[in-house]
Design an enzyme around this catalytic site. Sequence first.
Site, PDB file in Angstrom:
ATOM      1  N   GLU A  66      -3.280   9.883  13.821  1.00 45.62           N
ATOM      2  CA  GLU A  66      -3.917  11.129  13.391  1.00 45.62           C
ATOM      3  C   GLU A  66      -4.972  10.863  12.313  1.00 45.62           C
ATOM      4  O   GLU A  66      -6.076  11.421  12.350  1.00 45.62           O
ATOM      5  CB  GLU A  66      -2.864  12.096  12.862  1.00 45.62           C
ATOM      6  CG  GLU A  66      -1.926  12.659  13.925  1.00 45.62           C
ATOM      7  CD  GLU A  66      -0.835  11.704  14.336  1.00 45.62           C
ATOM      8  OE1 GLU A  66      -0.108  12.013  15.296  1.00 45.62           O
ATOM      9  OE2 GLU A  66      -0.706  10.628  13.714  1.00 45.62           O
ATOM     10  N   TYR A 118       0.837  -1.204   0.000  1.00 45.31           N
ATOM     11  CA  TYR A 118       0.000   0.000   0.000  1.00 45.31           C
ATOM     12  C   TYR A 118       0.873   1.256   0.000  1.00 45.31           C
ATOM     13  O   TYR A 118       0.924   2.001  -0.964  1.00 45.31           O
ATOM     14  CB  TYR A 118      -0.914   0.012   1.221  1.00 45.31           C
ATOM     15  CG  TYR A 118      -2.235  -0.708   1.063  1.00 45.31           C
ATOM     16  CD1 TYR A 118      -2.396  -1.759   0.163  1.00 45.31           C
ATOM     17  CD2 TYR A 118      -3.331  -0.346   1.839  1.00 45.31           C
ATOM     18  CE1 TYR A 118      -3.606  -2.421   0.042  1.00 45.31           C
ATOM     19  CE2 TYR A 118      -4.540  -1.001   1.722  1.00 45.31           C
ATOM     20  CZ  TYR A 118      -4.678  -2.040   0.825  1.00 45.31           C
ATOM     21  OH  TYR A 118      -5.893  -2.687   0.710  1.00 45.31           O
ATOM     22  N   GLU A 173      -7.261  -5.008   8.523  1.00 45.76           N
ATOM     23  CA  GLU A 173      -5.914  -4.766   9.027  1.00 45.76           C
ATOM     24  C   GLU A 173      -5.947  -4.059  10.379  1.00 45.76           C
ATOM     25  O   GLU A 173      -5.232  -4.444  11.312  1.00 45.76           O
ATOM     26  CB  GLU A 173      -5.118  -3.932   8.023  1.00 45.76           C
ATOM     27  CG  GLU A 173      -3.700  -3.632   8.503  1.00 45.76           C
ATOM     28  CD  GLU A 173      -2.971  -2.617   7.640  1.00 45.76           C
ATOM     29  OE1 GLU A 173      -1.738  -2.588   7.684  1.00 45.76           O
ATOM     30  OE2 GLU A 173      -3.647  -1.838   6.930  1.00 45.76           O
TER      31      GLU A 173
END
Length: 400
Positions: free
Chosen positions: A385, A133, A249
């Site tokens: 975040e 990714y 995940e």
Amino acid sequence: MSDLEQFRAETAAWLAANAPESIRGVRVTELEGNWGGRRATFDPPDMKPWLEMCIDKGFTAPTWPTEYGGGGLDEAHARVLAQEMKRLRLPAPLTGFGLSMIGPTLLRYGTEKQKREHVTRIVRGEIRWCQGYSEPDSGSDLASLQTRAVRDGDDFIVNGQKVWTSYGDLSDWIFALVRTDTDVKPQAGITFLLIDMDTPGVSVAPIKLISGKSPFCETRFDDVRVPVANVISEINGGWTVAKALLGHERSMIADVFGTSGGDSDKKGSALAALARDYLDVDAERIADPILRDAIVQNEMDSRAFALTVQRARDAAKAGHQPGPESSLFKVYGTELNKRRTELMVRIAGPQGLGWQGEGFDERELTLTRDWLRARGNSIEGGTSEIQLNIIAKRVLGLPD
């Protein structure tokens, strides 16, 4: 006797009779156990027959459909199996991203041919997977990825670079996001592609972390030819698949890091056992009231979180796909693990700050390195975040 009670009795008897003694109590970490794959290692060696026995029973993926090698169990029976394995302190026969991420994604989005080809091999531990990714300039802003896949007949020609590819140097296949259209908005031009790591043009280099380990890698694709048949869902439709997999995940990360310290024996938690070895004890009670309070609080948080994760796992087995709530699990689980490892170093005092050399035993060196490794928990799988933004927008419904 009810069906569930009978299943418990039969399962307990089978486990007691067949599970090798040498694997009982073995802790499956990133350095031991069985991740499967073409280069699978087994430590201890009896993990191999244990895996083979569980494959025959469908216990490597107990809730997956039997036609792909799973156990076909409902959530209640799967929970009984997990309880009985935990009671005998048995490690999972198989672990890895095949079971936790790409497998569930293929069951939802894959074609029948793809399921037959890949899911069955995942269940049997024949293929080890990694994730492609993140890129050097596309971490939290994943939609900006630049790895290109240009169609050439029945193949794509892939060029680009991925980074933070966990265990890429040990993996057989990678599930990757590639850009197949540059004339649309970023999310709309992404395709989800499966790539064999043995394909010419794929190269992998480990990245060393401050913990001294190198689980992360950078992966390069130089004119890598990949069949179009390896696309999951549809060309340019990879963003939807990618988001679904991220839910799996984040749930996996929360499960691993959030509950790893919750195991208790008859003497209490692992934290309490560590404290008894390094701190003053007054009549079986840790003398330092501040540390005692911190240990109890961490144990309570771990147990409460484990129950919350279990509810989500049960819902997933009932057909509920992970959603934005997985971001809650990921943030809390990783922060919990950071607090736990910091507390363990604090308990060990100077002995928890060793790197190498005389004066530190293996457990003490592991404490230091686990504490350092935990610093990355809030980055991998999507930074805290980013997760907080998702929670604010999609869970709490706050304005942009």
